[in-house]
Write an enzyme that holds these catalytic residues in place. Structure first.
Site, PDB file in Angstrom:
ATOM      1  N   PHE A 117       0.858  -1.175   0.000  1.00 35.95           N
ATOM      2  CA  PHE A 117       0.000   0.000   0.000  1.00 35.95           C
ATOM      3  C   PHE A 117       0.895   1.226   0.000  1.00 35.95           C
ATOM      4  CE2 PHE A 117      -4.639   0.520   1.008  1.00 35.95           C
ATOM      5  CZ  PHE A 117      -5.057  -0.666   0.467  1.00 35.95           C
ATOM      6  N   GLN A 231      -8.293  13.711   4.238  1.00 36.66           N
ATOM      7  CA  GLN A 231      -7.511  13.023   3.205  1.00 36.66           C
ATOM      8  C   GLN A 231      -8.280  12.895   1.898  1.00 36.66           C
ATOM      9  OE1 GLN A 231      -6.483   8.585   3.417  1.00 36.66           O
ATOM     10  NE2 GLN A 231      -4.501   9.596   3.557  1.00 36.66           N
ATOM     11  N   HIS A 233      -8.329  10.849  -1.527  1.00 36.27           N
ATOM     12  CA  HIS A 233      -7.814   9.616  -2.132  1.00 36.27           C
ATOM     13  C   HIS A 233      -7.629   9.926  -3.612  1.00 36.27           C
ATOM     14  CE1 HIS A 233      -7.426   5.502  -3.431  1.00 36.27           C
ATOM     15  NE2 HIS A 233      -7.488   5.078  -2.186  1.00 36.27           N
ATOM     16  N   LEU A 243     -14.857   4.604  -4.637  1.00 35.02           N
ATOM     17  CA  LEU A 243     -13.419   4.380  -4.518  1.00 35.02           C
ATOM     18  C   LEU A 243     -12.917   3.241  -5.398  1.00 35.02           C
ATOM     19  CD1 LEU A 243     -10.854   4.983  -2.675  1.00 35.02           C
ATOM     20  CD2 LEU A 243     -11.536   2.931  -1.465  1.00 35.02           C
ATOM     21  N   GLU A 246      -6.561   1.525  -3.437  1.00 34.42           N
ATOM     22  CA  GLU A 246      -5.123   1.658  -3.624  1.00 34.42           C
ATOM     23  C   GLU A 246      -4.492   0.303  -3.964  1.00 34.42           C
ATOM     24  OE1 GLU A 246      -3.532   4.521  -1.047  1.00 34.42           O
ATOM     25  OE2 GLU A 246      -1.792   3.323  -0.552  1.00 34.42           O
ATOM     26  N   ARG A 286      -0.983   9.375  -0.328  1.00 39.68           N
ATOM     27  CA  ARG A 286      -2.210   9.846  -0.984  1.00 39.68           C
ATOM     28  C   ARG A 286      -2.256  11.352  -1.148  1.00 39.68           C
ATOM     29  NH1 ARG A 286      -6.502   5.809   1.996  1.00 39.68           N
ATOM     30  NH2 ARG A 286      -5.707   3.976   0.905  1.00 39.68           N
ATOM     31  N   HIS A 355     -11.832  11.351   1.321  1.00 39.21           N
ATOM     32  CA  HIS A 355     -11.886   9.942   1.707  1.00 39.21           C
ATOM     33  C   HIS A 355     -11.858   9.697   3.212  1.00 39.21           C
ATOM     34  CE1 HIS A 355     -11.417   5.691   1.233  1.00 39.21           C
ATOM     35  NE2 HIS A 355     -10.180   5.660   1.677  1.00 39.21           N
ATOM     36  N   ARG A 390      -3.084   9.969   6.809  1.00 35.18           N
ATOM     37  CA  ARG A 390      -3.157   8.563   7.189  1.00 35.18           C
ATOM     38  C   ARG A 390      -2.545   7.682   6.112  1.00 35.18           C
ATOM     39  NH1 ARG A 390      -7.453   4.243   6.005  1.00 35.18           N
ATOM     40  NH2 ARG A 390      -7.887   5.600   4.250  1.00 35.18           N
TER      41      ARG A 390
HETATM   42  C1  LIG Z   1     -14.872   3.263   0.344  1.00 32.07           C
HETATM   43  C2  LIG Z   1     -13.906   3.151   1.485  1.00 32.07           C
HETATM   44  C3  LIG Z   1     -12.871   2.231   1.433  1.00 32.07           C
HETATM   45  C4  LIG Z   1     -11.970   2.123   2.483  1.00 32.07           C
HETATM   46  N1  LIG Z   1     -10.958   1.211   2.406  1.00 32.07           N
HETATM   47  C5  LIG Z   1     -10.108   1.055   3.439  1.00 32.07           C
HETATM   48  C6  LIG Z   1      -9.097   0.060   3.424  1.00 32.07           C
HETATM   49  O1  LIG Z   1      -8.958  -0.705   2.484  1.00 32.07           O
HETATM   50  N2  LIG Z   1      -8.270  -0.028   4.485  1.00 32.07           N
HETATM   51  C7  LIG Z   1      -8.395   0.782   5.580  1.00 32.07           C
HETATM   52  O2  LIG Z   1      -7.623   0.639   6.532  1.00 32.07           O
HETATM   53  N3  LIG Z   1      -9.374   1.730   5.632  1.00 32.07           N
HETATM   54  C8  LIG Z   1     -10.226   1.868   4.597  1.00 32.07           C
HETATM   55  N4  LIG Z   1     -11.205   2.825   4.667  1.00 32.07           N
HETATM   56  C9  LIG Z   1     -11.397   3.572   5.916  1.00 32.07           C
HETATM   57  C10 LIG Z   1     -12.068   2.676   6.963  1.00 32.07           C
HETATM   58  O3  LIG Z   1     -12.940   1.782   6.327  1.00 32.07           O
HETATM   59  C11 LIG Z   1     -12.842   3.475   7.995  1.00 32.07           C
HETATM   60  O4  LIG Z   1     -12.025   4.472   8.555  1.00 32.07           O
HETATM   61  C12 LIG Z   1     -13.360   2.584   9.118  1.00 32.07           C
HETATM   62  O5  LIG Z   1     -14.002   1.441   8.623  1.00 32.07           O
HETATM   63  C13 LIG Z   1     -14.277   3.358  10.045  1.00 32.07           C
HETATM   64  O6  LIG Z   1     -14.837   2.473  10.984  1.00 32.07           O
HETATM   65  P1  LIG Z   1     -15.653   3.020  12.224  1.00 32.07           P
HETATM   66  O7  LIG Z   1     -16.068   1.838  13.024  1.00 32.07           O
HETATM   67  O8  LIG Z   1     -14.861   4.084  12.894  1.00 32.07           O
HETATM   68  O9  LIG Z   1     -16.933   3.750  11.595  1.00 32.07           O
HETATM   69  P2  LIG Z   1     -18.063   3.230  10.571  1.00 32.07           P
HETATM   70  O10 LIG Z   1     -17.796   1.891  10.024  1.00 32.07           O
HETATM   71  O11 LIG Z   1     -18.265   4.353   9.628  1.00 32.07           O
HETATM   72  O12 LIG Z   1     -19.336   3.084  11.510  1.00 32.07           O
HETATM   73  C14 LIG Z   1     -19.972   4.203  12.091  1.00 32.07           C
HETATM   74  C15 LIG Z   1     -21.165   3.728  12.902  1.00 32.07           C
HETATM   75  O13 LIG Z   1     -21.693   4.831  13.613  1.00 32.07           O
HETATM   76  C16 LIG Z   1     -23.088   4.813  13.532  1.00 32.07           C
HETATM   77  N5  LIG Z   1     -23.594   6.190  13.713  1.00 32.07           N
HETATM   78  C17 LIG Z   1     -23.121   7.330  13.143  1.00 32.07           C
HETATM   79  N6  LIG Z   1     -23.840   8.379  13.564  1.00 32.07           N
HETATM   80  C18 LIG Z   1     -24.781   7.902  14.422  1.00 32.07           C
HETATM   81  C19 LIG Z   1     -25.835   8.490  15.179  1.00 32.07           C
HETATM   82  N7  LIG Z   1     -26.098   9.805  15.148  1.00 32.07           N
HETATM   83  N8  LIG Z   1     -26.602   7.679  15.938  1.00 32.07           N
HETATM   84  C20 LIG Z   1     -26.384   6.343  15.973  1.00 32.07           C
HETATM   85  N9  LIG Z   1     -25.398   5.735  15.271  1.00 32.07           N
HETATM   86  C21 LIG Z   1     -24.617   6.505  14.523  1.00 32.07           C
HETATM   87  C22 LIG Z   1     -23.397   4.223  12.172  1.00 32.07           C
HETATM   88  O14 LIG Z   1     -24.693   3.678  12.152  1.00 32.07           O
HETATM   89  C23 LIG Z   1     -22.302   3.146  12.076  1.00 32.07           C
HETATM   90  O15 LIG Z   1     -22.738   1.964  12.696  1.00 32.07           O
HETATM   91  C24 LIG Z   1     -12.113   2.958   3.619  1.00 32.07           C
HETATM   92  C25 LIG Z   1     -13.158   3.868   3.682  1.00 32.07           C
HETATM   93  C26 LIG Z   1     -14.021   3.985   2.613  1.00 32.07           C
HETATM   94  C27 LIG Z   1     -15.095   5.034   2.693  1.00 32.07           C
END
Ligand SMILES: Cc1cc2nc3c(=O)[nH]c(=O)nc-3n(C[C@H](O)[C@H](O)[C@H](O)COP(=O)(O)OP(=O)(O)OC[C@H]3O[C@@H](n4cnc5c(N)ncnc54)[C@H](O)[C@@H]3O)c2cc1C
Length: 584
Positions: A117, A231, A233, A243, A246, A286, A355, A390
């Site tokens: 990566f 960030q 992407h 997306l 990468e 990135r 991103h 990141r």
């Molecule tokens: C398209 C894409 C591809 C990616 N690919 C990679 C990768 O290959 N490798 C990598 O390391 N990272 C990657 N990332 C980044 C990574 O996926 C995220 O940073 C990470 O998954 C975030 O996880 P999280 O648990 O913090 O939040 P999320 O998975 O976003 O979950 C947030 C949660 O909060 C809840 N929530 C939000 N607001 C409220 C509210 N007001 N009330 C109740 N619930 C709420 C939602 O319902 C959800 O359950 C990618 C991101 C994207 C967008």
């Protein structure tokens, strides 16, 4: 109104929230966990992650290399104690996931396969084809179901924290299914609500990533740290912002401009890479790749699509159909479905897209905020291992490592608070639901969700995009303050109780305005260029004045205050930002 009592409330059921829930339940099955999510857990944004998760797996990679790639990639704004902890915990976290059933892709000899990566010296990214997020989230979700102490509140929208005497005591929420008001009380609350990419118009982030949890903490007086760092992407599909991982470049894809020229060779992406496979080029970080696109666009060397978007081409044809179907099946699916291009036979049009939110709720290394009992983990938090930029694939690992840590901390606190006297929350509860009934009651108003959101988007992209400078940022600060005033006049036309999506969009817009405000004020105050924050008027990194975290605190209806906090530089002093082979 329904009231629930728990020991630990977790807002968010993505990778960070589920990891936290499992950690509490494993630690002490007698603790009641309330897991609140505005969507069904498997719809959290974690599901969309494609490329994979970083952790050192075998020689020649080392924990020291992972540490150095992360700190250098983050342009020295990472807290080095947090990065040390992160890289040491990362292999354990991914192995634990393996034991819970995560189907990591494997090499011929049966060992877990890793890919490269951007910004990494060694191949370090564990993956499950290019559907890594889906498999990680699914593994966590099914594991969480083994624990009866975890009670789910799916499709419940968390509104406001309840705070008394410097400690959190629970939160208010709304059932999205019925519109019913809910109060959840607990001595520990973990925010795990993900990022805020939707504050910008063109993003890879799912529609739910509106920064609600960050705004909830910000309103309660907790600071947002380094929130100016967003960030981009370099490879999103034009039109939708979907997306292209990468991983496509990690496996050997190249970027070319309208002349078919591999333009990245003209840009400083760090010194030549000693790693023999190839020069940094497409595997540069990135932020630099996105900036290179901006310059190509200015020079008129990008390609215009029929819809008028400027793009460059990502060419993976040389990998061949068999390899693409095996390693990058989703890249092929997405490009066929959304831009009508089969990457086996033609290059994919791509452009930079917002991103990832590097900044977030200010926490210490233990995920604790300065509000007692409140913890934050995952993309909504800034712990801070990502610094000014990141490294791809660190954040899936971050949600596991720090989600678990938040769960353990919150469990400890809950156990220490059993004799806490009851608090009367009536006034705060009324104030919180009063905002909702105010919105519902207004039948006429000049302001619309679409109108205000569109203006916010324009300001954010114009002033706080890939490049920033004083005058537009200053104007955006004033204009967002105006939008926040106008938001109070917002009226919604749907007054039904059941799945009132207009109401929730209005609430999300309120959160985005608060986060946008903190972003532009923090960006204005940082008069230097570092990582994802590039100022045309201050093009150099300035360690003398700005090697510190930005700390934005809400001023209510007034402008936020921007203060500083030292960066933990425990063992590697700032140096030149280098990639794929930092001098040891
Ligand atoms: C398209 C894409 C591809 C990616 N690919 C990679 C990768 O290959 N490798 C990598 O390391 N990272 C990657 N990332 C980044 C990574 O996926 C995220 O940073 C990470 O998954 C975030 O996880 P999280 O648990 O913090 O939040 P999320 O998975 O976003 O979950 C947030 C949660 O909060 C809840 N929530 C939000 N607001 C409220 C509210 N007001 N009330 C109740 N619930 C709420 C939602 O319902 C959800 O359950 C990618 C991101 C994207 C967008």
């Amino acid at each position: 109104m329904q009231t629930f009592h728990a020991d630990v409330i977790i807002v968010g059921a993505g990778g960070a929230g589920l990891s936290a829930g499992i950690a509490v339940a494993e630690q002490d099955p007698s603790l009641r966990v309330a897991l609140v999510s505005k969507v069904y857990p498997m719809r959290s944004h974690t599901v969309a992650a494609e490329g994979g998760a970083a952790a050192v797996i075998r020689a020649p990679d080392t924990l020291e290399d992972h540490f150095r790639d992360t700190v250098s990639g983050g342009d020295w704004l990472c807290d080095q104690d947090a990065v040390d902890l992160f890289v040491a915990e990362a292999p354990k976290a991914l192995t634990r996931l393996e034991h819970w059933g995560c189907p990591w892709s494997r090499a011929e000899d049966g060992r877990v396969q890793v890919r490269s990566f951007g910004g990494m010296k060694n191949e370090r990214t564990w993956f499950a084809a290019d559907k890594s997020g889906f498999h990680i989230l699914h593994t966590l979700f099914q594991t969480s179901q083994r624990f009866p102490s975890i009670q789910r509140f799916d499709e419940v929208y968390a509104l406001d924290l309840l705070v008394a005497e410097g400690a959190v005591g629970g939160l208010t929420g709304l059932s999205m299914q019925t519109g019913e008001a809910m109060v959840l009380l607990a001595p520990s609350v973990i925010i795990a609500t993900g990022g805020a990419g939707r504050v910008f118009p063109f993003t890879t982030n799912g529609a739910i990533k509106t920064g609600d949890g960050m705004a909830m903490a910000y309103r309660a007086g907790v600071a947002l740290k380094d929130i100016e760092f967003m960030q981009y992407h370099p490879t999103g599909l034009p039109g939708t912002g979907i997306l292209i991982t990468e991983g496509a470049r990690g496996e050997g894809g190249i970027l070319v401009n309208k002349d078919g020229y591999r333009y990245l060779q003209d840009y400083n992406l760090g010194p030549p890479d000693p790693w023999p496979r190839r020069k940094a080029m497409e595997m540069g970080p990135r932020d630099r790749l996105s900036q290179a696109f901006w310059h190509e666009q200015k020079k008129g060397r990008t390609i215009k699509t029929s819809a008028g978007d400027d793009v460059v081409h990502l060419d993976i044809r040389k990998l061949g159909e068999k390899f693409i179907d095996e390693r990058l099946p989703m890249v092929r699916e997405l490009s066929r479905a959304y831009v009508g291009v089969d990457p086996v036979v033609a290059p994919i049009p791509v452009r930079p897209v917002v991103h990832y939110t590097m900044g977030g709720i200010d926490t210490n290394i233990d995920t604790a905020t300065d509000l007692a009992g409140l913890y934050a983990a995952g993309e909504c938090a800034c712990v801070s291992i990502n610094g000014a930029n990141r490294l791809g694939s660190n954040s899936l690992t971050e949600i596991l490592v720090f989600g678990t840590r938040a769960g353990l901390q919150a469990a400890d606190r809950a156990r220490s608070q059993v004799d806490r006297p009851a608090t009367n929350w009536d006034a705060q509860i009324q104030a919180s639901f009063g905002k909702v009934s105010g919105l519902m009651a207004r039948t006429a108003g000049n302001e619309s969700i679409v109108g205000l959101r569109g203006q916010l988007h324009g300001l954010m992209e114009g002033a706080a995009g890939i490049y920033r400078e004083d005058a537009p940022l200053r104007a955006a600060c004033a204009e967002i303050a105006g939008l926040r005033r106008r938001y109070r006049e917002l009226a919604i036309s749907d007054h039904s109780k059941v799945f009132n999506t207009q109401l929730f969009q209005a609430l999300e817009l309120g959160a985005m305005l608060e986060i946008g405000e903190a972003m532009v004020h923090s960006a204005l105050a940082r008069r230097e260029s570092r990582g994802a924050h590039q100022r045309l008027d201050f093009p150099q990194r300035d360690d003398v004045q700005f090697l510190h975290h930005s700390i934005a605190r809400s001023g209510g209806q007034d402008a936020p205050s921007i203060e500083h906090k030292p960066v933990n530089i425990s063992r590697w002093p700032p140096g030149e930002r280098v990639y794929g082979g930092a001098a040891k």
